[in-house]
Design an enzyme around this catalytic site. Structure first.
Site, short mmCIF file in Angstrom:
data_model
loop_
_atom_site.label_atom_id
_atom_site.label_comp_id
_atom_site.label_asym_id
_atom_site.label_seq_id
_atom_site.Cartn_x
_atom_site.Cartn_y
_atom_site.Cartn_z
N HIS A 369 2.68 -11.48 -5.45
CA HIS A 369 3.06 -10.25 -4.76
C HIS A 369 4.37 -9.65 -5.26
CE1 HIS A 369 0.02 -9.90 -1.57
NE2 HIS A 369 0.01 -11.22 -1.54
N LYS A 560 9.84 1.04 6.08
CA LYS A 560 9.44 -0.17 5.35
C LYS A 560 10.61 -1.14 5.38
CE LYS A 560 8.50 2.28 1.68
NZ LYS A 560 7.30 1.87 1.04
N ARG A 561 10.35 -2.34 4.96
CA ARG A 561 11.42 -3.35 4.83
C ARG A 561 12.53 -2.80 3.95
NH1 ARG A 561 11.88 -7.41 0.88
NH2 ARG A 561 9.84 -6.82 0.06
N LYS A 566 13.41 -0.53 -3.02
CA LYS A 566 12.60 0.44 -2.29
C LYS A 566 13.34 1.77 -2.14
CE LYS A 566 10.02 -3.15 0.18
NZ LYS A 566 8.63 -2.86 -0.20
N THR A 668 1.33 -1.07 0.89
CA THR A 668 0.17 -0.67 1.70
C THR A 668 0.57 0.44 2.67
OG1 THR A 668 0.63 -2.50 3.21
CG2 THR A 668 -1.08 -2.85 1.55
N LYS A 672 -1.60 3.70 4.29
CA LYS A 672 -1.71 4.01 5.72
C LYS A 672 -1.30 5.46 5.99
CE LYS A 672 -0.70 -0.79 6.54
NZ LYS A 672 0.42 -1.72 6.54
#
Length: 826
Positions: A369, A560-561, A566, A668, A672
């Site tokens: 991952h 998100k985390r 990110k 993901t 969504k």
């Protein structure tokens, strides 16, 4: 002995899916399970009664499912994951049982509201982010496909922390999710397995003279099973999520107790049961790191013992184990299972090394991952040798044989050996768990096309060459039951009215929406639903944040985390630039925006937590500026999790997926958002690329460097100060951060952020992508001004999300990796 026929309970009441049966069952549980009446029952009591009534309808199917798997002697799939971010179970179970209408009507007639009752349920916080939520989606799809599958993990007493924002800072508080009882789980004290740590290894002989290794002394902890039903949608399959809880081998030491030393009496019990106390203990200290390794070994040892027990019910020896069993390792966390199975096969079952290795190599598959080097797990050799002495011997032997094979194929190539060795060189050698997983698994898969290419070409090129065909791609997916039907009932109902209900079982049927993008009446209905969803989220923000939100603004969302790659910080730099532009010309026309952030930072991740503080400081400045008004708002939603995501996704209009290209495995959240009609602004990273291929370049906003360009820029040397000096807009933003504009009471607070960008290389290339990002955001604003064009793009996005169903992902795993067959339950 004749077979006993046992009839449990009132079959009609407990199994009936009609309104009247459900009403009776619900009231029975209020009275007889909880011993309450209308005068004493609380909201939580009513929720528990409904949950137990729904669970009743799962139990009979659950028993039949497990019986059927034994009757056909099915090949079992074991999905091993340290995280399962399940969210709330009540609404999901009702939908998968196809009881939503009957349930809603039954409660209405009794004077209750289903939505209010579902809000009482506490999220099962057994995960941190995408890894755990993916595991939950995959369990849903395995049950949908009627696969004989089991999820295995840890029953953390405290899940991922509750996030509170105090003075702009993230504050972590315990997530005591079990405080009010979990009606969905059933304890299984009959499934109790010993798990050993520390001790020493002795060698004696098997009867045939072979050496036999015995793991002696040490300490022992018991693993006790707790089972949760996982229903498949529209079928009678109910699979199992089995979570392990650590129990001491004895409750307390009576000799200490009798002498009055009560602390010592229970010390051993508490120490052993700490193993399953907390999700992801901090690994900044040795004890935390040791506890994480203990957690990983604890749950895989119990799982393997359980799988062997189940296998032996129908098989006389271990020869057919690979035909009846497959283990999917969700990331490297469970990879200690490889030496553990070798230990069980050799030391308990009496197999020789080669026979045990042949079996082991046929039953394990590994999903990677991450491409981030720091996220590829490794453990100090000294720690494994001390905690798991027998496993250290086995790992050493696996590595010795691997190095022999490498030497044979590449004689004298020390570089290849160093790159492929499971045990790293150096003064503090480490066991590289990804290398162990690749060596011991028959399949290694990435989770998006780009991610898999990077694994094969950059991260593990030597292994890809050495094991041809072992690496493959399985792009992630999401379950349409939770992420459209449940969370967005308005849109779900509109879609069903137009193309029928079968899309819930086959998401590719959403393609039937594409022609409707040109239908003006359909677009108007679409916009009405989006506005209703925005109003719901605005109400939540008003209640929890005390902020009034302009529902006519563009809802621009990044949840998100928190991690530097990110790039929540890039989004925020853009927000500040937009704020500056409005301040300079308040009368200029502007597309109003509400920029929404959410997500948790790891407790020890200083930079991520500082970015959260900066977001809140910027929000305070922007939201209180009368010149800005409703043109720009910044919101940070605390304690982001599955249930909050179910509120945010349907309301979002712009989805920010802006990671540094080549660093996000898949994502993901991007799926969504798109499934709920948000348009994506993103880099060519992870699954963004495949989303673009499905929806078309004209229906997504792409900016920034590609993964190849990122590698080339880093290789030739990148000086972020060039961007700073050449872009006046960017310079102004960074100068404001450096000068304490957003935190005048502590002007140097955000200096670590500007240092990381200007003086420490800007590793995640925020400044390199800033100009492209801002230009892309201008395209977003221009498009949003044309509501028909925006809505048309949104409809086309939803219409082309079929590929991103977890049903498609799991079908590929089952057919191409697991070789597992569906077992329909009659």
């Amino acid at each position: 002995m004749p077979e006993k026929k046992i009839k449990i309970g009132d079959e009609v009441t407990r199994q009936g899916t009609d309104k009247e049966s459900l009403k009776k069952s619900f009231l029975d549980h209020v009275a007889f399970s909880l011993a309450k009446d209308k005068y004493s029952a609380t909201k939580r009591d009513y929720y528990l009664s409904l949950a137990l009534a729904i669970r009743d309808r799962l139990v009979e199917r659950w028993v039949r499912t497990q019986q059927r798997y034994y009757q056909v002697d099915a090949k079992r799939v074991y999905y091993l994951s340290l995280e399962f971010l399940m969210g709330r179970s009540l609404g999901n179970s009702i939908i998968n049982l196809e009881m939503d209408f009957a349930c809603r009507k039954a409660l209405e007639e009794l004077g209750f509201d289903l939505e209010e009752m579902m809000e009482v349920e506490w999220d099962a916080g057994l995960g941190n982010g995408g890894l755990g939520r993916l595991a939950a989606c995959y369990l849903d799809s395995m049950a949908f496909h009627a696969l004989p599958a089991y999820g295995y993990g840890i029953r953390y007493e405290y899940g991922i922390f509750l996030q509170k924002i105090q003075n702009g800072y993230q504050v972590e508080t315990p997530d005591n999710w079990l405080r009010y009882q979990n009606p969905w789980e059933l304890p299984r004290p009959e499934h109790l397995y010993p798990v050993k740590f520390y001790g020493r290894v002795e060698v004696d002989k098997w009867p045939d003279g072979r050496p036999r290794f015995r793991w002696q002394d040490g300490e022992e902890v018991m693993a006790m099973a707790y089972d949760t039903p996982v229903p498949g949608h529209g079928n009678d399959t109910v699979n199992t999520l089995r979570l392990w809880s650590a129990k001491a081998t004895r409750e307390f030491d009576l000799s200490y107790f009798n002498s009055g030393d009560y602390v010592s009496a229970v010390e051993d019990k508490n120490q052993k049961e700490n193993i399953t106390r907390v999700l992801y203990p901090s690994d900044n200290v040795y004890q935390g790191k040791e506890l994480r390794l203990k957690q990983q070994y604890f749950f895989v040892s119990a799982t393997l013992q359980d799988a062997i027990r189940r296998y032996k019910k129908t098989q006389p020896d271990m020869k057919a184990f690979p035909e009846k069993t497959v283990f999917q390792l969700n990331d490297t966390h469970p990879s200690i299972a490889i030496p553990e199975l070798m230990r069980l096969l050799m030391d308990q079952e009496g197999l020789e090394w080669q026979e045990a290795w042949d079996i082991t190599g046929k039953v394990f598959a590994y999903t990677n991952h991450t491409v981030l080097p720091e996220a590829l797990e490794h453990w100090p050799v000294s720690m494994i040798e001390r905690m798991l002495p027998r496993h250290w011997q086995i790992i050493g032997e696996i590595n010795r044989r691997l190095m022999e094979a490498v030497e044979k194929k590449y004689p004298g190539d020390q570089q290849k050996k160093q790159a492929m060795s499971i045990i790293s060189a150096g003064s503090e050698p480490q066991v590289r768990m990804a290398h162990l997983a690749i060596a011991g698994c028959f399949s290694v898969n990435g989770v998006a096309e780009l991610h898999t290419s990077i694994l094969k070409e950059r991260v593990f090129p030597e292994f890809n060459e050495f094991f041809p065909g072992k690496f493959n791609n399985k792009t992630n997916g999401i379950t349409p039951r939770r992420w459209l039907k449940k969370c967005n009932p308005g849109l779900s109902e509109l879609i069903t009215k137009k193309i029928g209900p079968e899309w819930i079982k086959d998401l590719s049927l959403l393609k039937g929406l594409a022609p409707l993008a040109e239908d003006s009446l359909f677009r108007e209905k679409w916009r009405v639903i989006k506005r209703e969803n925005k109003i719901r989220l605005a109400e939540y923000i008003r209640t929890h944040n005390g902020q009034e939100i302009n529902v006519n603004s563009l809802f621009d969302v990044q949840v998100k985390r928190f991690h530097e790659y990110k790039r929540q910080l890039l989004n925020l730099l853009g927000v500040i630039a937009r704020y500056n532009r409005i301040k300079k010309n308040p009368q200029a026309p502007v597309v109003p925006r509400t920029v929404i952030f959410g997500g948790k930072a790891a407790p020890g991740y200083f930079m991520a937590k500082l970015v959260i503080k900066l977001i809140n400081c910027v929000a305070d400045k922007v939201n209180s500026d009368p010149e800005i008004g409703n043109k720009l708002k910044v919101v940070f939603l605390a304690n982001y999790g599955v249930s909050l995501a179910e509120l945010i996704m349907p309301a979002a209009e712009l989805s920010q997926q802006i990671s540094t290209a080549g660093m996000e495995a898949s994502g993901t959240g991007n799926m969504k958002f798109a499934l709920n009609g948000a348009l994506t602004i993103g880099t060519l990273d992870g699954a963004n690329i495949e989303i673009m291929e499905e929806v078309g370049e004209e229906n997504i906003f792409i900016f920034g460097l590609t993964a190849d360009e990122v590698s080339q820029l880093r290789a030739k040397g990148y000086d972020p100060k060039n961007q700073y000096h050449s872009n006046g807009q960017l310079k102004e933003v960074l100068d404001q951060l450096e000068g304490g504009f957003f935190c005048p009471e502590d002007p140097g607070l955000f200096k670590p952020i500007t240092d990381s960008l200007l003086n420490k290389g800007d590793y995640y290339l925020l400044l390199a992508d800033f100009a492209s990002y801002m230009e892309c955001q201008e395209r977003v604003s221009r498009t949003y001004q044309d509501s028909d064009q925006w809505t048309e793009k949104a409809i086309i996005n939803v219409a082309h999300m079929g590929k991103f169903s977890s049903d498609r992902s799991i079908k590929e795993y089952a057919e191409q990796i697991w070789q597992a067959q569906s077992v329909p339950i009659d």
